[in-house]
Design a protein around this motif. Structure first.
Motif, short mmCIF file in Angstrom:
data_model
loop_
_atom_site.label_atom_id
_atom_site.label_comp_id
_atom_site.label_asym_id
_atom_site.label_seq_id
_atom_site.Cartn_x
_atom_site.Cartn_y
_atom_site.Cartn_z
N SER A 104 -34.36 -18.65 -10.94
CA SER A 104 -32.88 -19.46 -10.66
C SER A 104 -31.86 -18.59 -10.70
O SER A 104 -30.84 -19.00 -10.05
N GLN A 105 -31.91 -17.24 -11.27
CA GLN A 105 -30.79 -16.27 -11.11
C GLN A 105 -31.22 -14.72 -10.69
O GLN A 105 -32.07 -14.44 -11.38
N ASP A 106 -30.52 -14.40 -9.77
CA ASP A 106 -30.57 -13.05 -9.63
C ASP A 106 -30.78 -11.99 -10.92
O ASP A 106 -29.69 -12.10 -11.69
N ASP A 146 -36.29 -16.38 -16.32
CA ASP A 146 -36.48 -17.81 -16.51
C ASP A 146 -37.73 -17.65 -17.36
O ASP A 146 -38.59 -16.69 -17.19
N ASN A 162 -33.62 -21.40 -18.32
CA ASN A 162 -33.14 -20.31 -17.67
C ASN A 162 -32.95 -19.13 -18.79
O ASN A 162 -33.20 -19.49 -19.96
N HIS A 216 -26.44 -26.31 -7.52
CA HIS A 216 -26.99 -25.22 -8.32
C HIS A 216 -28.33 -25.78 -9.49
O HIS A 216 -28.17 -25.16 -10.87
#
Length: 187
Positions: A39-41, A45, A67, A177
Motif C-alpha cells: 500500500s505504501q512505498d 503492510d 498498513n 487511496h
C-alpha cells in the motif's frame, strides 16, 4: 430501611461482573502473519490470518490487511470449512487439527503480489470481462473503460483466496487511496 437494604443489594449486585472467560479446552485460536510491501512505498503492510472457535472444525477465519501504521485496510471472513471445502460442514465432517489450521492460515496469509497490467484484457465489444477470457471466470466492479485504465496504470496488485475456488485482487484506488477489488476470479 427497606430502600437502603435494596439500594445496598443493588450496589452489591452491580459490582459482580462476569468472570473473565478462559479459553475452552479444544478451542481454536490461532494466527499467522505475513509482511508485504503493497500500500505504501518503503513500508510493510501486515496480513494476519486468524481463527477463533470452540474447535478448529467450527472456527471462523479472518484475513486482515493492515498498513504499516496498524490501520485495517481490508478484512475478509468465512469459516474454515467454507474456505477449504465449500459450504457448511456435514455433521460427520472430520475434526480439524491445530496443525491443519496452522497450515491453512500460513498459506492464506501468503498472498500473491503482481501488477494490474498482468490482468486479462477486456476486449472491445465483449459484454463482460469473463466473455473476454478463456478458462477462468473473471468479474470486475468496473466498467470496461475504467478497468482498462487501471490495467494500463500498472498498479501494485494483491490477490488472496476469498473462497475455496475463488480469489479477489485488490489495488489501491488512485483517487481515494483506499483498497478496492479490481477483479474476482475462479473456475
Amino acid at each position: 430501611m427497606r430502600i437502603i437494604v435494596f439500594g445496598l443489594a443493588a450496589i452489591a449486585l452491580s459490582a459482580c461482573g462476569q468472570p473473565a472467560q478462559q479459553p475452552q479446552a479444544g478451542a481454536c485460536t490461532r494466527t499467522a502473519t505475513h509482511e508485504v510491501a503493497w500500500s505504501q512505498d518503503g513500508a510493510a503492510d501486515v496480513i494476519t490470518a486468524a481463527s477463533a472457535g470452540p474447535s478448529c472444525k467450527q472456527a471462523v477465519v479472518t484475513w486482515t490487511l493492515r498498513n504499516a501504521q496498524g490501520d485495517a485496510l481490508w478484512v475478509h471472513a468465512g469459516t474454515f470449512y467454507d474456505m477449504t471445502a465449500g459450504g457448511a460442514p456435514p455433521a460427520d465432517a472430520p475434526a480439524v487439527t491445530n496443525e491443519q489450521m496452522d497450515t491453512f492460515l500460513a498459506g492464506w496469509a501468503d498472498v500473491t503480489l503482481t501488477r494490474s497490467s498482468e490482468l486479462p484484457e477486456w476486449r472491445e465489444g465483449a459484454a463482460s470481462l469473463s466473455e473476454s477470457v478463456q478458462g477462468m471466470s473473471y468479474d470486475t466492479p468496473f466498467d470496461r473503460e475504467t478497468y482498462e485504465a487501471m490495467r494500463a496504470r500498472n498498479l501494485p496488485q494483491l490477490c488472496f483466496a476469498a473462497a475455496v475456488e475463488a480469489s479477489h485482487c485488490l489495488i489501491m484506488d488512485p483517487v481515494s487511496h483506499s483498497p478496492t477489488v479490481i477483479v474476482m476470479f475462479g473456475p
